[in-house]
Design a protein around this motif. Sequence first.
Motif, PDB file in Angstrom:
ATOM      1  N   ALA A  84      -0.751   4.599  -8.697  1.00 15.85           N
ATOM      2  CA  ALA A  84      -1.374   4.032  -7.496  1.00 15.85           C
ATOM      3  C   ALA A  84      -0.339   3.353  -6.608  1.00 15.85           C
ATOM      4  O   ALA A  84      -0.354   3.508  -5.377  1.00 15.85           O
ATOM      5  CB  ALA A  84      -2.469   3.049  -7.902  1.00 15.85           C
TER       6      ALA A  84
ATOM      7  N   ARG B 156      -2.611  -1.900  -3.294  1.00 17.01           N
ATOM      8  CA  ARG B 156      -2.416  -2.239  -1.884  1.00 17.01           C
ATOM      9  C   ARG B 156      -0.951  -2.615  -1.703  1.00 17.01           C
ATOM     10  O   ARG B 156      -0.443  -3.501  -2.411  1.00 17.01           O
ATOM     11  CB  ARG B 156      -3.326  -3.387  -1.477  1.00 17.01           C
TER      12      ARG B 156
ATOM     13  N   THR C  65      -6.121   1.112  -8.353  1.00 18.44           N
ATOM     14  CA  THR C  65      -6.005   0.888  -6.908  1.00 18.44           C
ATOM     15  C   THR C  65      -4.790   0.012  -6.642  1.00 18.44           C
ATOM     16  O   THR C  65      -4.545  -0.952  -7.374  1.00 18.44           O
ATOM     17  CB  THR C  65      -7.261   0.170  -6.377  1.00 18.44           C
TER      18      THR C  65
ATOM     19  N   THR D 295      -2.351  -5.384  -7.016  1.00 16.79           N
ATOM     20  CA  THR D 295      -3.286  -4.608  -7.833  1.00 16.79           C
ATOM     21  C   THR D 295      -4.078  -5.584  -8.695  1.00 16.79           C
ATOM     22  O   THR D 295      -3.755  -6.766  -8.773  1.00 16.79           O
ATOM     23  CB  THR D 295      -2.564  -3.608  -8.756  1.00 16.79           C
TER      24      THR D 295
ATOM     25  N   GLY E  75      -9.164  -3.437  -5.219  1.00 12.82           N
ATOM     26  CA  GLY E  75      -9.937  -2.522  -6.054  1.00 12.82           C
ATOM     27  C   GLY E  75      -9.508  -2.528  -7.501  1.00 12.82           C
ATOM     28  O   GLY E  75      -8.420  -2.972  -7.870  1.00 12.82           O
TER      29      GLY E  75
ATOM     30  N   THR F  34      -3.726   1.061   1.277  1.00 11.67           N
ATOM     31  CA  THR F  34      -4.385   0.942  -0.017  1.00 11.67           C
ATOM     32  C   THR F  34      -4.729   2.340  -0.514  1.00 11.67           C
ATOM     33  O   THR F  34      -5.295   3.139   0.234  1.00 11.67           O
ATOM     34  CB  THR F  34      -5.667   0.098   0.076  1.00 11.67           C
ATOM     35  N   ARG F  35      -4.394   2.620  -1.746  1.00 14.16           N
ATOM     36  CA  ARG F  35      -4.646   3.940  -2.311  1.00 14.16           C
ATOM     37  C   ARG F  35      -5.183   3.839  -3.735  1.00 14.16           C
ATOM     38  O   ARG F  35      -4.811   2.937  -4.491  1.00 14.16           O
ATOM     39  CB  ARG F  35      -3.361   4.769  -2.328  1.00 14.16           C
ATOM     40  N   GLU F  36      -6.039   4.785  -4.083  1.00 13.85           N
ATOM     41  CA  GLU F  36      -6.478   4.962  -5.461  1.00 13.85           C
ATOM     42  C   GLU F  36      -5.725   6.131  -6.078  1.00 13.85           C
ATOM     43  O   GLU F  36      -5.359   7.084  -5.375  1.00 13.85           O
ATOM     44  CB  GLU F  36      -7.985   5.237  -5.529  1.00 13.85           C
TER      45      GLU F  36
END
Length: 745
Positions: free
Chosen positions: A545, A476, A474, A492, A528, A580-582
Motif C-alpha cells: 500500500a 496515505r 491502506t 497507515t 483506512g 491514498t491507496r489500497e
Amino acid sequence: MSDIETRQSRDDLTRQRQGVGESVPRPDGTLKVTGEFAYSSDLYLADMIWGVTLRSPHPSAWIRSIDIGPALAMPGVFAVLTHEDVPGEKFYGLEHRDQPVLAVDQVRYQGEPVALVAADHPERARRAAEAIVVEYELREAVTDPRRAAFDPSYPKVHDHGNVLRHQPVRVGSDFEAPVVVTGEYEVGMQDQAFLGPESGLAVPAEDGGVDLFVATQWLHVDRDQIAPCLGLPQEKVRLSLAGVGGAFGAREDLSMQVHACMLALRTGRPVKIVYNREESFFGHVHRHPAWMRYEHGATREGRLLYVRAEILLDGGAYCSSSPAVVGNAASLGVGPYEVGNVWIDAYGVYSNNPPCGAMRGFGAVQACYAYESQMDRLAEACGISPVEVRVRNAVSQGSTLATGQVIDSPAPLADMLRELAAMPLPAVADDPGLLDMPGGVSQTTHGEGVRRGVGYGVGIKNICFSEGFDDYSTARVRVELLGGEPHVLVHTAAAEVGQGLLMVQAQIARTELGIDRVTVAKADTTVGSAGSSSASRQSYVTGGAVKTACEAVRKRLDELRADGSSLVQALERAGAVEETREYRHRRTFPMDPVTGQGDSHTQLALCVHRAVVDVDVELGLIKVVELTAVQDVGRIMNPLALEGQIHGGSAQGLGLALMEEIQVRDGKVLNPSFTDYLIPTILDMPPMKVSILENPDPHSPYGLRGAGEPPTLSSTPAVAAAVRAATGLPLSRVPIRPHDIAPNG
C-alpha cells in the motif's frame, strides 16, 4: 549508461537514503533499550481513574446472582458494572460473535470477565472487585477435547455443539505402501508470553463518543467489535495505537477495550486498565494444544505414497480465530512434501479450557511438529538419513500441494536442506564450562551421562490471510515542504508490535520517492484499515500500500515538474501532494468443505533448521548447543531486522520444544506467572548461524516473502529430533520435560 550501471547507481542511492535493502536502525530502538519508550501501560492523564475486572474462578458454572452493593459502598469507587450495563450488543468475536462482554448467565472458562469496577486508585478498585458477591452453581466442565469432538453424550459448551470446524482434505484413493510408519503426537498449550501486559486508556469525548489508546494488533477490527457493544456508530469510537510490548497473536482478540470504554462513558472520566501478569494469562488467547495421529506410507526408498492424519485442536470456550487455525492445520498438514494420496481430518472444538486463538505460525506449528516427527521415523524405517528423506520428497516451484494449489514461485527446499546439512557442526568441547553443559551454573552435572544429538526440521507457512478473506491495507502518503526541504508523511493503521514495520514503511517511501526526510505517523483509525499485524503480512500488504501510494505521489510530482522545475519549486506551487491507496494481494479461495481443495493461500514460505543438543540422560536436562537456519525471504527489506525476526521465531520454537506450556487441570490454569511458565532466556538461547536466501516472488511487492513466522515452525521439531537422537527415546510430545527423558532422575 548501461542497465547494470543504472541499477548500481540506483542501489547506491538507496543505500545512501536508507531505503529498501539496508539495515536501517529502529526509530524506537534506543528508547526501548534505555527504558524511555512509552508503552500503553505508561499512559497517564491527570484526571484519570482506574478500571479492574472481576473474573470467574470456575471453568463452568451458572451465575445465580451478583451483588455489587458492597463494592459500590466503598469510598473512591465511581462505578460497578455487569452485563446489564452493556449499552449495546452483549457479544463480540473475531469470526463469530459468541463471546460476552461480561458474563450474562453463565461462565465458560476460568478467568471469564463477570463485572467491572472503576475507582480512584488501582488497589482500591481491586479491593472493590473482591467485595462483589457472585453466587455460582457449578456444573460439569468440558475439558476433554476428544470427547468434546466425538462423544455425543458429553455436555455442550454452546448450544450449537462442540465442533467449531471440521476440515477434511481428500486426494487420491491409494493408501497402501511397502513401508508404513505411524505416530501419535501432542503439542501443549503455549502462551505468547509478551512482556507488555494488556493495557489502555479510554477517554470520553464531547461528542458522546470515546477515544481509546490501546496496545493492539488490529485497530479497525477492534473498533468494529467495540462500537456495537457501546451502542455507538463507528465514527464515534476512535482508536490510536499505544506502545506495544509484544503481541505474537494474542492482541488480535479484544481484552480490556470494551471494558475501559464502558467505564469511561459511564463515569465521564478517562479510565486506564492495566492487567497484572497473572491476569494477563487469563486475559488473552493462547496457542491451541493439539492431539494428532499420523500414518505415512512410502516406497522402500523413502518416497511418500500417502499420508493419513487426524488433527484435533482445542479452541477453548470461544471461537476466536479457531476456524482459520483449523484451516491452516489442514491445508499444510502434510508439510512441504510431494505426496499423491492424502486423507486429513482437522477439527477445532469448544471446551471449558482457556480460550485459544492466534499465535505465531498458528495451526501450521502444531501440524509441523507431527509431520516432521513422522519424516524422521520414515527415514529410520527406510535406512536413510533425515536430510535425504526430506530431499527426496521436497516440493519445488510447480509442485502441487494437498489442496490442489500449485506453488507458483521459487521453493528451493532441496537446495536449502543440502546447504544446511553442509554447514559445519559445532565441536565437542574437551573441557566444557558450566554454561556449556545441561543444567548450567546450577552445577547439576559435570558432564556425566551427557550425550549429543543432531536433528532437522522443515516448515511451510502461509503468508497473509487465506481462504477468501478480503485482505488489504491502506496507506496515505503526503509530500510537502517543511523548513524549505521536501518531507514525506506516511500514515497507515498498521500496528507496530515490535516487528520493525515503522522502518519498512519509511524505507519504502525513501526508495520510491527519493526523499530522505520521512515521518511515519502514529497508527490510528482516521486512515483506512491495514488489517492485522499477523500472518507475516504487513511488509507484504502495508508495504504494498505504501509503495502504491508513493507511486501515485511520484506520478503527480513528475507532472508538476514537467516544465523542468525542481522538486522544491514544484512543491512551492502545489503546497502539498497527497494520495491514498489500497493494496490487495491476489485472490484466495475457501477450502472445499468436503475435499479441502482450493487455492486458499496467497504466498508460502519455507524455513529449515538444524539443532544440536547435549542431553544429560540421567537427569533429563537439555542444553541446546546450536541452532542453524536457512530461510528464503524473497527479498531482504532490512537485513538486521530480518535476522532478529529469525532469531525470535527460533527462540519461540525452542521454547515450545523444551519448556513453554500452560498447565491446565480440570479447566484451571496452574501456572499463570513467569515464575512457573518458563520462557527461554539468553542462557537458553544458543548461538545461531543463519543463511538468508533471496528468490523473489513475482507476485509480491519487491518480491518479498513474509518472514516472521516460518522459523517458529521448523525450530520445534528440529530441537525435538535432536533430543531423540541423543536419548534414543520416541518423545512424541512437546514440550519435552525432564521426566520424559529420565523418569527416575
